[in-house]
Design a protein around this motif. Structure first.
Motif, PDB file in Angstrom:
ATOM      1  N   VAL A   4       0.859  -1.178   0.000  1.00 28.35           N
ATOM      2  CA  VAL A   4       0.000   0.000   0.000  1.00 28.35           C
ATOM      3  C   VAL A   4       0.900   1.234   0.000  1.00 28.35           C
ATOM      4  O   VAL A   4       1.762   1.362   0.870  1.00 28.35           O
ATOM      5  N   THR A   5       0.681   2.107  -0.963  1.00 27.62           N
ATOM      6  CA  THR A   5       1.474   3.329  -1.087  1.00 27.62           C
ATOM      7  C   THR A   5       0.550   4.518  -1.103  1.00 27.62           C
ATOM      8  O   THR A   5      -0.361   4.590  -1.937  1.00 27.62           O
ATOM      9  N   GLN A   6       0.778   5.440  -0.190  1.00 30.03           N
ATOM     10  CA  GLN A   6      -0.058   6.629  -0.116  1.00 30.03           C
ATOM     11  C   GLN A   6       0.719   7.853  -0.569  1.00 30.03           C
ATOM     12  O   GLN A   6       1.902   7.987  -0.311  1.00 30.03           O
ATOM     13  N   SER A   7       0.009   8.743  -1.256  1.00 28.84           N
ATOM     14  CA  SER A   7       0.624   9.991  -1.699  1.00 28.84           C
ATOM     15  C   SER A   7      -0.405  11.113  -1.661  1.00 28.84           C
ATOM     16  O   SER A   7      -1.610  10.868  -1.827  1.00 28.84           O
ATOM     17  N   PRO A   8       0.057  12.351  -1.437  1.00 25.43           N
ATOM     18  CA  PRO A   8       1.418  12.682  -1.034  1.00 25.43           C
ATOM     19  C   PRO A   8       1.672  12.299   0.420  1.00 25.43           C
ATOM     20  O   PRO A   8       0.744  11.914   1.133  1.00 25.43           O
ATOM     21  N   GLU A   9       2.915  12.406   0.868  1.00 24.23           N
ATOM     22  CA  GLU A   9       3.226  12.129   2.272  1.00 24.23           C
ATOM     23  C   GLU A   9       2.621  13.199   3.159  1.00 24.23           C
ATOM     24  O   GLU A   9       2.171  12.930   4.273  1.00 24.23           O
ATOM     25  N   ALA A  10       2.632  14.437   2.667  1.00 23.38           N
ATOM     26  CA  ALA A  10       2.080  15.555   3.423  1.00 23.38           C
ATOM     27  C   ALA A  10       1.391  16.501   2.454  1.00 23.38           C
ATOM     28  O   ALA A  10       1.815  16.643   1.294  1.00 23.38           O
ATOM     29  N   LEU A  11       0.319  17.107   2.921  1.00 28.93           N
ATOM     30  CA  LEU A  11      -0.461  18.019   2.088  1.00 28.93           C
ATOM     31  C   LEU A  11      -0.936  19.176   2.953  1.00 28.93           C
ATOM     32  O   LEU A  11      -1.501  18.959   4.025  1.00 28.93           O
ATOM     33  N   ARG A  12      -0.669  20.359   2.467  1.00 34.58           N
ATOM     34  CA  ARG A  12      -1.099  21.557   3.200  1.00 34.58           C
ATOM     35  C   ARG A  12      -2.106  22.305   2.334  1.00 34.58           C
ATOM     36  O   ARG A  12      -1.815  22.635   1.191  1.00 34.58           O
ATOM     37  N   LEU A  13      -3.290  22.547   2.885  1.00 33.95           N
ATOM     38  CA  LEU A  13      -4.367  23.210   2.144  1.00 33.95           C
ATOM     39  C   LEU A  13      -4.840  24.435   2.905  1.00 33.95           C
ATOM     40  O   LEU A  13      -4.730  24.501   4.138  1.00 33.95           O
ATOM     41  N   GLN A  14      -5.411  25.345   2.167  1.00 37.97           N
ATOM     42  CA  GLN A  14      -6.130  26.461   2.788  1.00 37.97           C
ATOM     43  C   GLN A  14      -7.566  26.015   3.031  1.00 37.97           C
ATOM     44  O   GLN A  14      -8.113  25.191   2.284  1.00 37.97           O
TER      45      GLN A  14
END
Lengths: 111, 116
Positions: A4-14
């Motif tokens: 299992v591969t998740q992307s992105p590792e980190a996500l910054r949203l407004q």
């Protein structure tokens, strides 16, 4: 071996900025795909189970979809309280009740 | 509000000491899981039980780890002797697994173990 591969590792949203998290998987036979939310210092909290390609499930601002190779977690108009790590896991039809988890996507929603 | 409980929530111990973690699954659930979470390895399954019988402990280091279910309301995970590399958060989860069903797992709050 299940992967299992998740992307992105980190996500910054407004706040209000919609986006999607990806979970790609490899299993010999998918029994179920699970999405969890994990807040710092807490255990994973169950969100959705998807069983077959084409299936969709919704909960508030979250919608999970499933294809034969991946799942998406769509976040519509996120709020700061949606900030968390989102984990994806698969259950293989040949491995009993074992879940294989991805590394997670750490989502931060700024006000 | 049914939930999985775990004790202790935090444990700091010295290398070589025995550590016992306890879990009370959700009443009526027939399957109990033990996971370990670290920054490097993520969430890994150590072992799980169905109706108190061990079904899979392939993820557990056999020489120092042991897991038991003395009764339907208590699961234990023991490490003896503990080592610094055992430092992690240990989660218990439970679920109701039925034939031809798809079983969600519900997690407890975890035990944060630090081995010095």
């Amino acid at each position: 071996e299940d992967q299992v591969t998740q992307s992105p590792e980190a996500l910054r949203l407004q706040e209000g900025e919609s986006s999607s998290l990806n979970c790609s998987y490899t299993v010999s036979g998918l029994r179920g795909l699970f999405w969890y939310r994990q807040d710092p210092g807490k255990g994973p909290e169950f969100l959705f189970t998807l069983y077959s390609a084409g299936e969709e499930k919704e909960k508030e601002r979250l919608k999970a979809t499933l294809t034969k190779k991946e799942s998406f977690l769509h976040i519509t108009a996120p709020k700061p309280e949606d900030s968390a790590t989102y984990l994806c896991a698969v259950q293989d039809a040949t491995s009993g009740s074992r879940l294989t988890f991805g590394e997670g996507t750490q989502l931060t929603v700024n006000p | 509000d049914a939930r999985v409980t775990q004790t202790p929530r935090h444990k700091v111990t010295e290398m070589g000491q025995e550590v016992t973690m306890r879990c009370q699954p959700i009443l009526g659930h027939n399957t109990v899981f033990w996971y370990r979470q670290t920054m490097m390895q993520g969430l890994e399954l150590l072992a799980y039980f169905r109706n108190r019988a061990p079904l899979d402990d392939s993820g557990m280091p056999k020489d120092r780890f042991s897991a038991e279910m003395p009764d339907a309301t208590l699961a234990t995970l023991k490490i003896q002797p503990s080592e610094p590399r055992d430092s992690a958060v240990y989660f218990c989860a439970s679920g109701l697994v039925l034939p031809r069903s798809y079983n969600e797992q519900f997690f407890g709050p975890g035990t944060r173990l630090t081995v010095l």
